[in-house]
Scaffold this motif. Structure first.
Motif, short mmCIF file in Angstrom:
data_model
loop_
_atom_site.label_atom_id
_atom_site.label_comp_id
_atom_site.label_asym_id
_atom_site.label_seq_id
_atom_site.Cartn_x
_atom_site.Cartn_y
_atom_site.Cartn_z
N ASP A 1 2.22 -33.84 39.39
CA ASP A 1 2.37 -35.11 38.70
C ASP A 1 2.39 -34.88 37.19
O ASP A 1 1.37 -34.73 36.56
N VAL A 2 3.62 -34.81 36.62
CA VAL A 2 3.74 -34.48 35.21
C VAL A 2 3.90 -35.73 34.35
O VAL A 2 4.06 -35.65 33.14
N TRP A 3 3.91 -36.86 34.99
CA TRP A 3 4.21 -38.13 34.31
C TRP A 3 3.42 -38.30 33.01
O TRP A 3 3.99 -38.41 31.92
N ALA A 4 2.11 -38.32 33.14
CA ALA A 4 1.28 -38.60 31.96
C ALA A 4 1.41 -37.50 30.91
O ALA A 4 1.50 -37.78 29.72
N ASN A 5 1.46 -36.26 31.37
CA ASN A 5 1.55 -35.15 30.42
C ASN A 5 2.84 -35.22 29.61
O ASN A 5 2.84 -34.98 28.40
N CYS A 6 3.96 -35.54 30.27
CA CYS A 6 5.22 -35.62 29.55
C CYS A 6 5.20 -36.74 28.51
O CYS A 6 5.66 -36.59 27.39
N TYR A 7 4.63 -37.89 28.91
CA TYR A 7 4.59 -38.99 27.94
C TYR A 7 3.64 -38.68 26.79
O TYR A 7 3.82 -39.17 25.68
N LYS A 8 2.64 -37.86 27.06
CA LYS A 8 1.80 -37.42 25.94
C LYS A 8 2.62 -36.60 24.96
O LYS A 8 2.56 -36.79 23.75
N LEU B 1 4.17 -28.30 26.71
CA LEU B 1 5.19 -27.62 27.51
C LEU B 1 4.55 -27.01 28.74
O LEU B 1 3.42 -26.53 28.69
N PRO B 2 5.25 -27.03 29.87
CA PRO B 2 4.65 -26.46 31.08
C PRO B 2 4.34 -24.98 30.92
O PRO B 2 5.04 -24.26 30.21
N ALA B 3 3.26 -24.56 31.56
CA ALA B 3 2.81 -23.18 31.42
C ALA B 3 3.61 -22.24 32.31
O ALA B 3 3.67 -21.05 32.06
N GLY B 4 4.25 -22.78 33.34
CA GLY B 4 5.02 -21.92 34.24
C GLY B 4 4.15 -21.18 35.22
O GLY B 4 4.10 -21.53 36.40
N TYR B 5 3.40 -20.20 34.74
CA TYR B 5 2.50 -19.44 35.61
C TYR B 5 1.35 -20.31 36.06
O TYR B 5 0.72 -20.98 35.25
N ASN B 6 1.00 -20.25 37.32
CA ASN B 6 -0.23 -20.87 37.82
C ASN B 6 -0.38 -22.32 37.36
O ASN B 6 -1.49 -22.76 37.14
N ASP B 7 0.73 -23.01 37.12
CA ASP B 7 0.53 -24.29 36.44
C ASP B 7 0.26 -25.46 37.39
O ASP B 7 0.07 -26.57 36.94
N ILE B 8 0.24 -25.21 38.70
CA ILE B 8 -0.18 -26.28 39.61
C ILE B 8 -1.43 -25.82 40.33
O ILE B 8 -1.35 -25.08 41.30
N ASP B 9 -2.56 -26.21 39.83
CA ASP B 9 -3.83 -25.89 40.48
C ASP B 9 -3.94 -24.39 40.80
O ASP B 9 -4.32 -24.01 41.90
#
Lengths: 939, 579
Positions: free
Chosen positions: B97-104, B53-61
């Motif tokens: 780019d959430v593609w790979a993470n979502c499919y994981k 699940l996305p972290a929300g905070y600081n989750d893009i670099d």
């Protein structure tokens, strides 16, 4: 602790004096004569006469290597052995070792290119050794010489033989060296005034002129370094002029028919280059490496025919260091401003800002210290029984070794705060900020790293040597197993059953067949054990009856070999089975304290996981001319297959799980190693010259890469050399907005401005993007290595020099952005290198040699392109030594067998294309040159 | 002969002693066969599925999507989020780019569902009925959670890329190492339907609570029936929006039937799904400022959240530069600040109004000062006034001082002393009830084009205006209601503005602007800030300025599919339009 260090130094001094006295008054007769015995060459499991060697082996003696290093064995090998490449890198005191490659790199990905190292028949690391103990080092390069190492032989083998006792009157050798080290070439930075000007230039370029430094502020820097207008250099403030290094060894060697021994005990101390680190009375935060080493090699004849060797050796070391990583310290030195705040904002308080709060000076003085204690212990026993009578020639032997390596890191952590200079009062005194961060006084103790390696090796072998008429037969069968236990991991295990049959006829024709079944725990059971055969032959032409030596050719020999060897260090283990592995975590429940750890499918299995396989072919010659010139040359080819390649390049990530690496990769490597040695004695003058050449060329034959669109097919790795890299090709700078607007080619890396790098559109699609990257010349390591040794002696005087050239590497300046990409990553310093190249401004548009400065992100300029690649060819004077030895009669009067004093300089001189900084130390601890003096006494 | 014998015996001894020497020590290794036999391992597999699940905070670099939208600017020029701002993102380079993470995540849910499919715990039946029942209930509940997670991951993909390959079973590789099965992109409609179906089956699962009650505190952070309703509502709201309902779209990018009737039905189902969340009655609105600093507690407004341990990474990253170890991070934009209405009458803030301009933060929607840290406000520990003016402790020309004249307050714990390394608990809220009132309002307004329409007999219990005003009148905010006389077009703008303000920095704006297809005028408009000059004690001159020219192109409404994915599938995955 500091007291202890002085204590130990004092102890050494006492020892030195004592032994000097001893050496003077010792009543000993010494036989300086050495038996001129036939030259033997160490091969896998034994030794052979030089004539009989059919495979590619190079050897160098320990005495020859000792000149090249302070203490690190791998450092001594630069250019010394044809076929051996050593990757140059600056090492701080106590650092482990350099990367080595035999005949370059033949594999890629996660697989290891590192050669196998065997010391006295057991796998051991070079860093476990002390220079003084080394009798000689050989590199085994071809399949024939490595076949018995089977699945570990493909990267070549380094064999080290340590000194042993001899049947002679006991001789004692005492050697003491003392010297100091200095950085070879530190990067230079511009002063505060120039920095401010450049920074203003950058702000102008960014359209942020309102934030510029005022003229008044800039003028303030003219008055010299002050709290309000700092202007200094971190290196001056933090680094001492030199760092001492000292080394003492005492060894004894001797024995009789039944007992022979070699014992050595030594001590080494090397201090870091930091200064100001003795601020606290109970500890120092400087680097200080203390090492004690010892060795006892015993040879015993227990019964007639039964001999036993018992060896014990070890190293115990302690390294003191600042409680901050070397990279963090040096990055801060290259990055932290020297124009905003002074080193010390006020007595006892370092300068800094909320952004720059981790002052490099604070990192080496105020963060406390680390202490890394390690020990290497090695012990082995070997027994050999040689039959007599009808079975004469047959021997059986076994050996067992138990090694232990342990290291622990203790941290003594402290913190510090800094103060910023906010402005000045009306009376001109600086106004300082509140303390940023907290000062603590007593370091807090903790243990951060503890690791242990245990290694058990066992070997049994039987050999049969027989002369029948003009034939000689030498047959060997051997079994080897070893296990390494590293911390909690499943042990690393190896097992080999091998043999060889060597046949010689008339001491002129030689042939050898060898092979092994060899395996490791890494692979699928069906692929664990593999067979590695090799064949080789030699023809000593000069031993033929028809050969006439009067024409100047004293010796001529040809040899050739072919065979298979494997590499099992493929970078992964057990991946032939589907495992479930720890994966992610989440917190549930009010309180946020219950962390749950996940478990998920690991990488999909490669059920066929197997070792790399190398086919090697060598052809070589050896000749001696005019009794003074020796030439050795070998041409080799290696075809490596089964290299693990990723399959993710072909499998969509909708699969949702990591895909296995598969054994599909192939490479082809060919090259030459050669040496030329000239020795001549002209009355009193002895001359020795040596030239070593190593050259290789690699090609990736198959790497299972992702399909590329047709217009970018030039990016395929297939067909490229291992270690080549893609980058854009720079074709100048954009000169003005009109040029940017009218240029049909549009860069895709953000907005470009005048002064930005313009790139070549390789595929003509009018876009500059990653598809326009092409292979740039040069590799990430040298593929030509030359060593040139000169030695002269006259009466008691000797002088020797060793030059080493490494060619073929390309240096990427982007690896060191703090030095070459000004103002990136909060960097607040600009190197003289950048200043000298005159960054682009509208004023110097046509003469600029550097892209415009910017305070902002510059994705267009700061990316891999040939603009940032520099030819890495370099030439180094690695060693220059001058010595004087007493002549035998004088020595004898002093009751000495041998006495020599010497001075030595290392890395005194180098030539390279980068110039601004030593290419071996573009970040982190600097490369050191050193000056040493020492003496060597035998009695 | 003797020699041969000795050799033979020697070899025989060696071979015998060598048995199994190379077998790995498997104590530390877990094989697939063992995992689904063991209750705690099974639970761990689900845990792992949650962890994507996305972290929300600081989750893009180290930054976040808010700093790519017109909500804010990231102060650190080296952060990847800037690639969005300068238009330097494409099929090769996408910071989000959430593609790979979502499919994981999706594969983990498939693995869990397939692995638990055949578990009956039959051995316990009759033996230990209590344990048998417990395990059966647990199995059903956790399977429902896994389904929710799969739906969640699909929504993360669909809202960015449109229709995506619909993987509902663990894929395998054939002997040549290629994926078995068809991995082309599925139609947008089918992807939405898959998400809705999954949500429906989770909602229908009696073993899973609608909302974790106070006695179920230990489950907070797990999916619930309410979370599935919320996900369904947001999915249907997005699906009904303009972006996916353009005429002439390929079925992969959106609906093909975009007639008024079809769209009306979509808005209606979005309205119903939104109301379903509200109708559970389990969630109530809290004071606005409390929601974002719940720490490790539970909020009555929160439907689904990700909890994290005690740290200060996010807070440090966003504290003003003048506070020790503060790094500024997110600089909220003037664009957002201007969107907060005047508290007195709900009128717009206007820089041309000298009274407004002289004291721009006074008399505004109270959510402004709960979300954004403005000049001369008291902040931090030890507390002091924030000096954002030029030359102030927290202002230019200080390096890394805010570029916009504002600092972030929402989500930030405002009372931490980093010199003492104070830390705090966080939770990132995916769904909270406030959003669903606005989802309902938007869907009702668009479906019936009538701000006051409601029909309690068919489930439309509130009008669009009423729903919007519920949010505006929340405790501690008390903004005046929107008058019933408003046109539906005007109400649309008011709802959009309400959504922007209410849900600022919660990851909505970036996607809302896309589905409303207003990216060019919002995300692509100049990112503005304010210059502050101190003119006397507590008096300041505020001048709006342009901080950054933003780049936006309509093709960016959908993310590009990563080029590597297209290459790897030999073109069976097609690229989004104009990339």
């Amino acid at each position: 602790m500091k007291i202890n260090r002085y204590k130990s130094r004092f102890a050494i001094l006492i020892i030195q004096v004592l032994f000097f006295q001893l050496s003077v008054f010792a009543q000993q007769n010494v036989s300086a004569d050495k038996k001129a015995d036939e030259k033997k060459v160490a091969v896998a499991y034994g030794e052979l006469s030089a004539d009989a060697v059919t495979s590619s082996i190079s050897t160098v003696s320990g005495d020859n290597l000792k000149k090249n290093t302070n203490y690190n064995v791998s450092e001594s090998l630069f250019g010394m052995l044809p076929g051996l490449f050593v990757e140059e890198k600056a090492l701080e005191p106590g650092s482990a070792k350099l990367n080595m490659f035999i005949r370059g790199k033949s594999t890629f990905g996660n697989a290891s290119n590192a050669p196998l190292v065997f010391v006295d028949g057991f796998e051991r690391d070079l860093s476990e050794l002390t220079m003084e103990d080394i009798e000689n080092i050989s590199v085994l390069k071809d399949a024939a010489s490595c076949a018995l190492y089977g699945s570990r032989g493909a990267n070549g083998v380094i064999l080290v033989t340590t000194k042993r006792g001899a049947e002679q009157k006991t001789s004692y050798t005492f050697r003491s060296e003392y010297g100091f080290q200095q950085p070879t070439k530190l990067p230079r930075f511009v002063g505060s005034k120039d920095f401010a000007k450049f920074y203003n230039e950058a702000l102008d370029n960014d359209g942020l002129s309102n934030l510029k430094y005022s003229d008044e502020k800039i003028a303030g820097y003219d008055n010299g370094n002050s709290v309000l207008n700092p202007d200094f250099d971190w290196a001056n403030e933090m680094l001492a002029a030199s760092a001492p290094i000292s080394n003492v060894n005492f060894s004894a060697r001797g024995g009789n028919q039944s007992t022979k021994f070699y014992v050595n005990i030594g001590y080494l101390n090397n201090t870091g280059i930091y200064k100001g680190t003795d601020k606290y009375t109970d500890y120092s935060t400087n680097i200080n490496y203390d090492r004690y080493n010892f060795r006892t090699n015993l040879d015993l004849i227990v019964l007639k025919g039964l001999s036993v060797k018992m060896d014990v050796s070890g190293q115990i070391s302690t390294k003191n260091a600042p409680n901050s990583s070397t990279s963090s310290i040096w990055n801060a030195m290259y990055k932290y401003p020297t124009h905003l705040f002074p080193v010390m904002a006020e007595p006892g308080t370092l300068g800094g800002t909320p952004v720059y709060y981790n002052s490099p000076m604070g990192q080496i003085t105020e963060l406390g210290y680390d202490r890394i204690s390690s020990r290497y212990l090695q012990s082995s026993i070997q027994a050999l029984y040689e039959f007599d009578g009808t079975l004469k020639g047959l021997s059986v032997g076994a050996r067992y070794a138990y090694d232990n390596i342990y290291s622990i890191t203790e941290n003594n952590t402290k913190t510090f705060g800094v103060k910023d200079v906010l402005g000045k009062t009306t009376s001109g005194d600086p106004i300082l900020s509140q303390l940023i961060g907290k000062n603590s006084t007593v370091p807090v103790f903790s243990i951060s790293g503890e690791s242990q390696l245990r290694r058990n090796s066992f070997e049994a072998y039987s050999q049969y040597v027989k002369n029948i008429g003009q034939s000689t037969i030498n047959a060997l069968i051997m079994y080897h197993q070893d296990k390494q236990y590293v911390d909690q991991y499943s042990p690393y295990a190896f097992q080999t059953l091998g043999g060889k049959l060597h046949y010689g006829y008339k001491n002129t024709y030689f042939a050898e067949l060898s092979g092994s079944f060899s395996g490791t725990e890494v692979f699928a059971p069906k692929n664990r054990q593999n067979f590695y055969p090799a064949a080789s032959a030699a023809w000593v032409v000069s031993n033929e009856d028809f050969f006439n030596t009067t024409k100047g050719i004293d010796y001529l020999k040809f040899n050739t070999s072919a065979g298979f060897v494997g590499n099992s260090s493929v970078g992964e283990r057990f991946t032939y089975r589907q495992l479930y592995v720890n994966s992610g975590s989440i917190i549930f429940g009010r309180g946020n304290t219950a962390i749950l750890y996940g478990l998920a499918e690991g990488t999909l299995p490669n059920i066929d996981l197997k070792p790399e396989r190398a086919f090697k072919f060598d052809i070589g010659m050896n000749m001696k001319l005019f009794s003074s010139l020796t030439l050795d040359a070998t041409y080799f080819i290696e075809e490596r297959s089964n290299i693990l390649t990723t399959s993710s390049s072909q499998i969509s990530s909708v699969l949702g799980v990591a895909v296995p690496n598969i054994n599909k990769g192939k490479t082809s490597v060919s090259g030459v190693d050669a040496s030329l040695i000239y020795n001549k004695q002209l009355r009193d003058v002895g001359i020795s010259l040596g030239l070593n050449l190593s050259y290789y060329n690699s090609v990736i034959k198959e790497i299972n890469e992702q399909a590329l669109p047709d217009f970018a097919s030039y990016q395929l790795q297939k067909g490229q050399a291992i270690g080549s890299s893609l980058g854009l090709q720079a074709i100048g700078f954009y000169q003005n907005d009109a040029e940017i607007a009218s240029d049909p080619v549009k860069p895709q890396f953000g907005t470009v401005k005048p002064g930005d790098i313009k790139y070549k559109d390789q595929n003509g699609d009018n876009k500059i993007d990653d598809y326009d990257r092409v292979y740039l010349p040069g590799l990430n390591m040298a593929n030509v290595d030359l060593g040139f040794q000169i030695g002269l002696n006259y009466k008691g005087f000797d002088i020797s020099a060793f030059l080493n050239a490494q060619l073929g590497e390309s240096i990427y300046l982007g690896d060191s952005p703090l030095l070459f990409w000004p103002l990136t990553d909060e960097s607040a310093r600009i190197t003289q290198y950048v200043a000298d190249r005159k960054p682009w401004t509208p004023g110097n548009a046509t003469s600029a040699n550097y892209p415009r400065l910017t305070t902002q992100d510059s994705p267009n300029n700061y990316r891999r392109s040939d603009f940032w690649m520099i030819n890495g060819d370099k030439l180094l004077l690695r060693t220059l030594e001058l010595g004087y030895a007493l002549n035998a009669t004088t020595a004898k009067k002093l009751f000495l067998a041998n006495a020599r004093v010497y001075v030595r300089g290392m890395n005194l001189f180098s030539l390279d294309h980068l110039k601004a900084v030593d290419p071996a130390a573009m970040s982190g601890y600097p490369m050191m040159k050193s000056f040493q003096m020492g003496f060597n006494l035998s009695f | 002969m003797k020699l041969k014998k000795i050799f033979f015996i020697l070899s025989a001894i060696l071979i015998v002693t060598s048995c199994d020497y190379l077998e790995p020590d498997s104590l530390s290794l877990k094989y697939k066969e063992d995992v689904y036999q063991n209750l705690s391992y099974i639970d761990q597999v689900l845990t792992s599925a949650y962890s994507n699940l996305p972290a929300g905070y600081n989750d893009i670099d180290g930054s976040w999507i808010a700093s790519a939208s017109d909500e804010a600017e990231e102060v650190d020029a080296s952060k990847k989020i800037h690639h969005f701002n300068i238009g330097n993102w494409n099929e090769f380079n996408n910071p989000d780019d959430v593609w790979a993470n979502c499919y994981k995540g999706i594969r983990k849910t498939c693995d869990f569902l397939e692995g638990t499919d055949t578990i009956s715990w039959y051995a316990y039946k009759g033996n230990n009925e209590v344990e048998y029942t417990r395990r059966k209930v647990l199995l059903k509940r956790t399977r429902a959670e896994a389904k929710f997670l799969q739906a969640f991951y699909y929504f993360e993909l669909v809202k960015r890329y449109g229709g995506v390959p619909l993987i509902t079973k663990k894929l395998n590789l054939d002997d040549n190492g290629a994926i078995i099965g068809n991995i082309a992109r599925e139609s947008f409609a089918n992807c939405v339907q898959h998400i809705v179906n999954l949500c429906d089956s989770v909602i229908a699962c009696p073993e899973l609570s609608v909302a974790w009650s106070a006695t179920e505190d230990g489950y907070a952070g797990r999916a619930s029936g309410g979370a599935a309703m919320a996900l369904k509502s947001r999915t249907l709201l997005y699906a009904a929006s303009d972006l996916y309902n353009q005429p002439g779209l390929s079925s992969v990018f959106g609906y093909t039937d975009v007639s008024d009737d079809a769209r009306k039905l979509r808005w209606e189902s979005a309205a119903k799904a939104a109301y379903a969340v509200i109708a559970t009655g389990k969630y109530t609105m809290q004071p606005y400022n409390l929601i974002f600093t719940l720490g490790s507690g539970r909020g009555t407004e929160v439907i689904f959240e990700r909890r994290s341990g005690s740290d200060n990474v996010f807070d440090k990253a966003n504290y003003p530069i003048g506070f020790e170890k503060g790094a500024t991070g997110t600089c909220p934009s003037q664009n957002l600040v201007d969107a907060y209405e005047m508290k007195a009458d709900g009128s717009k803030f206007d820089w041309n109004n000298p009274i407004h301009a002289a004291n721009p933060y006074a008399g505004r929607d109270p959510r402004l000062l709960m979300t954004i840290l403005t000049n001369n406000e008291l902040f931090g520990l030890p507390a002091r006034k924030v000096e954002i003016w030029q030359g102030g402790l927290d202002g230019l020309p200080r390096q890394k001082a805010t570029k916009t004249g504002y600092y972030l307050k929402k989500w930030v714990n405002t009372a931490l002393d980093f010199s003492l390394n104070n830390t705090t608990f966080h939770q990132w809220i995916y769904f909270r009830i406030g959003e669903f009132h606005l989802n309902y309002a938007e869907a009702m307004n668009e479906a019936f084009k009538n701000p006051t329409y409601k029909n309690t007999s068919i489930g439309y219990m509130r009008s669009a205006i009423e729903a919007t005003n519920i949010v505006r009148s929340r405790f501690g905010v008390g903004m005046p209601g929107i008058p019933a006389t408003i046109s539906y077009e005007d109400l649309r703008q008011r709802i959009r503005n309400e959504r922007r303000v209410e849900l600022a920095f919660e990851g909505h704006r970036w996607f809302d602007a896309r589905r409303w297809m207003i990216g060019s005028t919002t995300l692509g408009s100049d990112l503005r800030g304010v210059n502050i000059v101190k003119t006397g004690d507590n008096t300041f001159l505020y001048t709006p300025t342009v901080v950054e020219k933003r780049v936006y192109d309509t093709k960016m409404n959908l993310y590009p599919i990563p080029q590597s994915e297209i290459n790897k599938t030999g073109g069976s995955i097609i690229q989004n339009p104009n990339w």
